[in-house]
Design a protein around this motif. Structure first.
Motif, PDB file in Angstrom:
ATOM      1  N   LEU A 146      35.987  41.085  25.251  1.00 23.70           N
ATOM      2  CA  LEU A 146      36.159  42.502  25.592  1.00 23.70           C
ATOM      3  C   LEU A 146      37.637  42.863  25.744  1.00 23.70           C
ATOM      4  N   GLU A 147      38.439  41.892  26.173  1.00 22.69           N
ATOM      5  CA  GLU A 147      39.885  42.114  26.290  1.00 22.69           C
ATOM      6  C   GLU A 147      40.461  42.505  24.926  1.00 22.69           C
ATOM      7  N   LYS A 148      39.951  41.829  23.873  1.00 23.27           N
ATOM      8  CA  LYS A 148      40.418  42.137  22.515  1.00 23.27           C
ATOM      9  C   LYS A 148      40.024  43.554  22.115  1.00 23.27           C
ATOM     10  N   ARG A 149      38.962  44.069  22.767  1.00 21.32           N
ATOM     11  CA  ARG A 149      38.496  45.424  22.425  1.00 21.32           C
ATOM     12  C   ARG A 149      39.099  46.477  23.361  1.00 21.32           C
ATOM     13  N   GLY A 150      40.114  46.078  24.128  1.00 18.54           N
ATOM     14  CA  GLY A 150      40.835  47.064  24.930  1.00 18.54           C
ATOM     15  C   GLY A 150      40.418  47.178  26.390  1.00 18.54           C
ATOM     16  N   VAL A 151      39.629  46.235  26.866  1.00 16.86           N
ATOM     17  CA  VAL A 151      39.296  46.196  28.295  1.00 16.86           C
ATOM     18  C   VAL A 151      40.390  45.385  29.001  1.00 16.86           C
ATOM     19  N   THR A 152      40.855  45.859  30.140  1.00 19.22           N
ATOM     20  CA  THR A 152      41.881  45.118  30.876  1.00 19.22           C
ATOM     21  C   THR A 152      41.196  44.220  31.901  1.00 19.22           C
ATOM     22  N   LEU A 153      41.619  42.949  31.889  1.00 17.69           N
ATOM     23  CA  LEU A 153      40.971  41.955  32.743  1.00 17.69           C
ATOM     24  C   LEU A 153      41.968  41.405  33.751  1.00 17.69           C
ATOM     25  N   HIS A 154      41.555  41.331  35.006  1.00 16.43           N
ATOM     26  CA  HIS A 154      42.388  40.630  35.991  1.00 16.43           C
ATOM     27  C   HIS A 154      41.542  39.556  36.665  1.00 16.43           C
ATOM     28  N   ILE A 155      42.058  38.315  36.619  1.00 16.44           N
ATOM     29  CA  ILE A 155      41.331  37.191  37.218  1.00 16.44           C
ATOM     30  C   ILE A 155      41.959  36.883  38.570  1.00 16.44           C
ATOM     31  N   VAL A 156      41.195  37.085  39.624  1.00 19.60           N
ATOM     32  CA  VAL A 156      41.700  36.835  40.972  1.00 19.60           C
ATOM     33  C   VAL A 156      41.615  35.328  41.242  1.00 19.60           C
ATOM     34  N   PRO A 157      42.761  34.701  41.583  1.00 13.71           N
ATOM     35  CA  PRO A 157      42.725  33.253  41.783  1.00 13.71           C
ATOM     36  C   PRO A 157      41.953  32.861  43.044  1.00 13.71           C
ATOM     37  N   CYS A 158      41.327  31.688  42.991  1.00 12.89           N
ATOM     38  CA  CYS A 158      40.595  31.164  44.147  1.00 12.89           C
ATOM     39  C   CYS A 158      41.342  29.952  44.685  1.00 12.89           C
ATOM     40  N   SER A 159      40.974  29.523  45.889  1.00 10.23           N
ATOM     41  CA  SER A 159      41.605  28.359  46.506  1.00 10.23           C
ATOM     42  C   SER A 159      41.168  27.095  45.762  1.00 10.23           C
ATOM     43  N   PRO A 160      41.867  25.969  45.986  1.00 12.79           N
ATOM     44  CA  PRO A 160      41.446  24.723  45.318  1.00 12.79           C
ATOM     45  C   PRO A 160      40.018  24.292  45.690  1.00 12.79           C
ATOM     46  N   GLN A 161      39.464  24.838  46.754  1.00 14.98           N
ATOM     47  CA  GLN A 161      38.052  24.568  47.084  1.00 14.98           C
ATOM     48  C   GLN A 161      37.121  25.537  46.339  1.00 14.98           C
ATOM     49  N   GLY A 162      37.733  26.500  45.638  1.00 15.60           N
ATOM     50  CA  GLY A 162      36.941  27.487  44.910  1.00 15.60           C
ATOM     51  C   GLY A 162      36.585  28.705  45.733  1.00 15.60           C
ATOM     52  N   GLU A 163      37.275  28.904  46.843  1.00 16.05           N
ATOM     53  CA  GLU A 163      36.950  30.053  47.702  1.00 16.05           C
ATOM     54  C   GLU A 163      37.743  31.283  47.295  1.00 16.05           C
ATOM     55  N   LEU A 164      37.072  32.425  47.398  1.00 15.49           N
ATOM     56  CA  LEU A 164      37.683  33.698  47.017  1.00 15.49           C
ATOM     57  C   LEU A 164      37.887  34.552  48.268  1.00 15.49           C
ATOM     58  N   ASP A 165      39.097  35.077  48.410  1.00 14.54           N
ATOM     59  CA  ASP A 165      39.401  35.954  49.543  1.00 14.54           C
ATOM     60  C   ASP A 165      39.087  37.404  49.143  1.00 14.54           C
ATOM     61  N   PRO A 166      38.092  38.033  49.780  1.00 11.93           N
ATOM     62  CA  PRO A 166      37.719  39.403  49.394  1.00 11.93           C
ATOM     63  C   PRO A 166      38.899  40.382  49.473  1.00 11.93           C
ATOM     64  N   GLU A 167      39.821  40.128  50.389  1.00 12.50           N
ATOM     65  CA  GLU A 167      40.978  41.020  50.520  1.00 12.50           C
ATOM     66  C   GLU A 167      41.828  41.023  49.246  1.00 12.50           C
ATOM     67  N   GLU A 168      41.894  39.862  48.599  1.00 14.50           N
ATOM     68  CA  GLU A 168      42.672  39.773  47.353  1.00 14.50           C
ATOM     69  C   GLU A 168      42.029  40.587  46.240  1.00 14.50           C
ATOM     70  N   VAL A 169      40.707  40.624  46.256  1.00 13.28           N
ATOM     71  CA  VAL A 169      39.989  41.436  45.268  1.00 13.28           C
ATOM     72  C   VAL A 169      40.282  42.904  45.540  1.00 13.28           C
ATOM     73  N   PRO A 197      28.112  39.384  49.534  1.00 17.98           N
ATOM     74  CA  PRO A 197      27.914  40.610  50.323  1.00 17.98           C
ATOM     75  C   PRO A 197      29.231  41.328  50.655  1.00 17.98           C
ATOM     76  N   GLU A 198      30.297  40.553  50.903  1.00 16.61           N
ATOM     77  CA  GLU A 198      31.598  41.156  51.230  1.00 16.61           C
ATOM     78  C   GLU A 198      32.156  41.928  50.030  1.00 16.61           C
ATOM     79  N   ILE A 199      32.075  41.304  48.849  1.00 16.22           N
ATOM     80  CA  ILE A 199      32.572  41.976  47.641  1.00 16.22           C
ATOM     81  C   ILE A 199      31.660  43.171  47.316  1.00 16.22           C
ATOM     82  N   GLY A 200      30.366  43.006  47.571  1.00 13.84           N
ATOM     83  CA  GLY A 200      29.420  44.106  47.343  1.00 13.84           C
ATOM     84  C   GLY A 200      29.797  45.335  48.151  1.00 13.84           C
TER      85      GLY A 200
END
Lengths: 384, 74
Positions: free
Chosen positions: A107-130, A157-160
């Motif tokens: 989809l990026e090739k079709r003009g959608v802009t993508l941002h990948i939010v990095p996660c911690s080395p344990q694979g955890e995602l901080d909702p605030e970063e999103v 649920p937090e991201i929701g």
């Protein structure tokens, strides 16, 4: 033999799954929704019952909002390619499987802009970063419910809530959780849920679906395929109503008969019960592995923060070598390598070698855990 | 004997309607859609004329899309 590869597909299946499929082949067999005869009606009833069971499982009010697909990958492609347009901005995490990453890169090739939010080395995602990355063009947040590599649960649920507060669509890939972890589309704030039938729902391969929340406008979600639906046959245009709009061609009805039996099995047992049982197993496995000399464990160690899946490496031994010794010495089946998730391995620091993955299901037992721990310990000590 | 057939946009709704109707004590049957009513290959719900009003009411309450209602006789 010990089967520890349930994150790829669950095995064994409950006997009633096979029985339902045999019954379909022997006694039903017809094409659902394509005729008015009793066998066609019976086949359509099975599809309806499966839709209704899944809608209850995920708390979707209208069963027609459950659309059947071949697998989670097809559901992901339908949702992402059907909704995202040139100029849209999408947020996702670095813990995604290629089933999400590859459609997004396309989809990026079709003009959608993508941002990948990095996660911690344990694979955890901080909702605030999103939250910080949300822009006015952000159309959707795409998130793995749990990692297929480390089992890490992501903060759905937090991201929701963040998505809801900002009026953004929230898409969840539940390939690793549906059936093994409670999912409530309403209270979790999920607008689109991709699930597979052959993992923790214990159905056969070739079954899956997309649950479409009330916030998604059907006219905005373009079908991946057009074709015969058994409805509106006088028109050459695709029907504009659910579920037919997204279900062209003869469905995998025999598979869905099996899936219905699998979902019924899970609901009878109770998702909470399955979750509790598997949490206990993965807890014991983790504790035991922590004692193995020269082991490197990845992802969270607290079973409450993960699914019953874990990744590890033994020092100076390639993952594929560990996996083949496990099978040769004790008949233990697992999966080494990159698990179709290069971004995850980059996040946890195991790219490109990968890891050895153990993934459990509700048919695994404590005795099996002990046997696996003994074998791993032996392999590690012989090596070191 | 006069009777009523209720048509739906697709088989999914016909099956759902049958289940709701039977669950609420109606006597209904799924039958092939009569050719003169629609070219659809699917099924419709047949009931007696006197059940038409309360059944239509139930289906509307349940949010089931109705394509058409026709009075017919054998």
């Amino acid at each position: 033999m010990i089967y520890f590869d349930n994150a790829a597909t669950s095995w064994p299946k409950p006997p009633e799954v096979k029985e339902a499929m045999v019954r379909f082949m022997d006694e039903v067999g017809a094409n659902p929704g394509r005729s008015g005869h009793r066998l066609s009606i019976e086949a359509a009833r099975i599809l309806y019952e499966a839709r209704e069971a899944l809608s209850k499982l995920f708390n979707v009010k209208d069963p027609s909002r459950i659309v059947f697909t071949l697998n989670a990958t097809e559901s992901i492609n339908l949702a992402l390619k059907g909704l995202l347009r040139t100029g849209d901005h999408v947020l996702t995490s670095s813990m995604e499987h290629n089933s999400v990453m590859r459609p997004l890169r396309e989809l990026e090739k079709r003009g959608v802009t993508l941002h990948i939010v990095p996660c911690s080395p344990q694979g955890e995602l901080d909702p605030e970063e999103v939250k910080r990355e949300i822009r006015s063009q952000t159309k959707m947040i795409v998130l793995n419910h749990a990692s297929n590599v480390t089992g890490t649960l992501l903060p759905v649920p937090e991201i929701g809530k963040i998505a809801r507060d900002h009026g953004i669509l929230f898409f969840v890939d539940a390939a690793q959780t549906a059936g093994a972890y409670p999912i409530d589309m309403e209270s979790d704030g999920i607008d689109l849920l991709a699930f597979t039938g052959h993992k923790s729902l214990y159905g056969p391969q070739g079954t899956g679906g997309l649950a479409i929340g009330e916030k998604v406008k059907i006219q905005d979600l373009t079908p991946l395929k057009q074709g015969g639906t058994g409805s509106r046959s006088e028109f050459e245009e695709q029907p504009d109503f659910l579920p037919d709009r997204y279900e062209s061609g003869t469905p995998n009805a025999v598979g869905i008969a099996g899936l219905l039996a699998g979902v019924s099995f899970v609901m009878k047992k109770g998702v909470a019960f399955v979750r509790q049982y598997e949490t206990q197993l993965i807890g014991k496995l983790t504790e035991g592995l922590q004692e193995v000399p020269g082991i490197l464990l990845y992802g969270p160690q607290n079973p409450a923060e993960k699914m019953a899946t874990l990744s590890f490496n033994l020092k100076n031994l390639a993952p594929s070598e560990v996996a083949s010794r496990l099978e040769d010495e004790s008949g233990i089946l697992c999966r080494p390598g990159l698990h179709c998730a290069p971004s995850v391995h980059k996040t946890i620091g195991t790219f490109p070698e990968g890891t050895v993955r153990f993934s459990l299901g509700c048919f695994n037992t404590l005795e099996e855990i002990h046997k696996v721990l003994e074998t791993i310990d032996r392999i590690a000590r012989r090596k070191n | 004997m006069p009777y009523v057939v209720i048509l739906f946009p697709s088989t999914h709704y016909a099956i759902r309607a049958e289940k709701m109707a039977k669950g609420s004590g109606f006597t209904v049957k799924l039958i092939p859609v009569p050719r003169h009513l629609s070219s659809d290959c699917g099924v419709c719900l047949r009931c007696s004329s006197d059940q038409k009003e309360p059944l239509e009411c139930l289906l509307q309450q349940e949010g089931i899309k109705i394509e058409g209602i026709h009075f017919l006789s054998d």
